[in-house]
Design a protein around this motif. Sequence first.
Motif, PDB file in Angstrom:
ATOM      1  N   ILE A  35       0.826  -1.209   0.000  1.00  0.00           N
ATOM      2  CA  ILE A  35       0.000   0.000   0.000  1.00  0.00           C
ATOM      3  C   ILE A  35       0.857   1.254   0.000  1.00  0.00           C
ATOM      4  N   ASN A  36       2.147   1.098  -0.280  1.00  0.00           N
ATOM      5  CA  ASN A  36       3.013   2.221  -0.616  1.00  0.00           C
ATOM      6  C   ASN A  36       3.332   2.076  -2.096  1.00  0.00           C
ATOM      7  N   GLY A  37       3.531   3.179  -2.780  1.00  0.00           N
ATOM      8  CA  GLY A  37       3.869   3.098  -4.193  1.00  0.00           C
ATOM      9  C   GLY A  37       5.142   2.304  -4.406  1.00  0.00           C
ATOM     10  N   THR A  38       5.279   1.631  -5.538  1.00  0.00           N
ATOM     11  CA  THR A  38       6.437   0.798  -5.824  1.00  0.00           C
ATOM     12  C   THR A  38       7.650   1.643  -6.223  1.00  0.00           C
ATOM     13  N   GLY A  39       8.792   0.960  -6.288  1.00  0.00           N
ATOM     14  CA  GLY A  39       9.992   1.628  -6.751  1.00  0.00           C
ATOM     15  C   GLY A  39       9.832   2.165  -8.158  1.00  0.00           C
ATOM     16  N   THR A  40       9.153   1.420  -9.000  1.00  0.00           N
ATOM     17  CA  THR A  40       8.921   1.870 -10.377  1.00  0.00           C
ATOM     18  C   THR A  40       8.123   3.167 -10.386  1.00  0.00           C
TER      19      THR A  40
END
Length: 392
Positions: A157-162
């Motif tokens: 539920i945190n944005g990904t590295g991409t």
Amino acid sequence: MSHGPRRRARLLPLAAGASLLLALTGCSGGLAGGGDEGGEDGPITLGMLAPFSGSESAFGAYMQNGAQLAIDELNADGGVLGRDLELVVEDDACDATTAVAGANKLVTDGVHASVGGYCSGATLPTLPIFDEAGIPMIIPAANSNELVQGLPGVFLINGTGTQQAAAAVQYAEKIGATTVAAIDDATSYSADLAASFVEQAGEAGLDVAFEATVTPGENDYSAVATQLASEQPDLVYWTGYYQEGGLIVRQATDAGYDGTFLVGDGSVDAKFAEIAGPGYTDNVVATFTQTPDMIEGADDWIASYTELAGEAPGPYSTQSYDAVRVVAQAIEDAGSTETDDVIAAIEALDGFDTFAGPLTFTDDHTLSGGGFVIVGIDPESGAFVLEDDLQG
């Protein structure tokens, strides 16, 4: 690294007038009734691995308090399936070996779901442990693309590295940068973010002047500082943590680098400015998801958190709060704590209100949008504050 003491969180009553988000999502009543098809009783326990010792320990406290606030509110509203929620935390110290030991303790404790995970490198080895035990994971902070391995019970539920790298490239283009550099610390999170940034920067037509990897925990980064001063890229993206980041900024500035320092979310802490020193952070910005003080209408939530914790909320407190709420809603929707039923209910969430906006998971169990913004450093307090929401 030694394992920290096991902590069982104490339930603390909150003042009336819960949070803005509870009002928005209708948690009141929606999670208050029903019965467990398995006929179980006693509390529904949620496990949290987070750093409670070591250099990242402040984040562990933010995460625990955010999760505890959600639990207190839900319990005050009748719990989930008529049962109270309980939080059990273990220290992972952002260390893989310590995290594995903590994950095994949580499995032994019989937790129903995991709502922890800050450092990706420490979270990765816990995935098969929780998977084998049938424990769904809602990871609130760790966001390396390596975490998405196709395991059925893992959700970010945190944005990904991409997604974070995409925000970095967008900002580089927005300020007119044509040459960029990337520096990582070889950890899973940092290397993944740097690699994604370099790939996307190249696709956007930016010239990648150089890539470098440093060893965390050192005091002398003069080699990379000298390289920055020599190459003078318009923007350099540091994807490691604040201890090394503050030193690199200071040493590179002293060496003569005068471009833009963009840092990843692992460096977003007031200690960054403290380590770099006065006058060294004027050109430092970061990719980050919004903290409570940046979110319109979050005043009541901040007040409730402060009452619980005795201090203002910090990074990943809202994500941890939402991780609990996601699990609670899924258990309620499933009508049980059975693994497959809960996972299916999480996958079925459609527009569930969170601090980051309406939540619907993609097929690979990541967010449909990363929600990253650009934050800068307040010269007075050293705290990171919203600078550019990257809209328009």
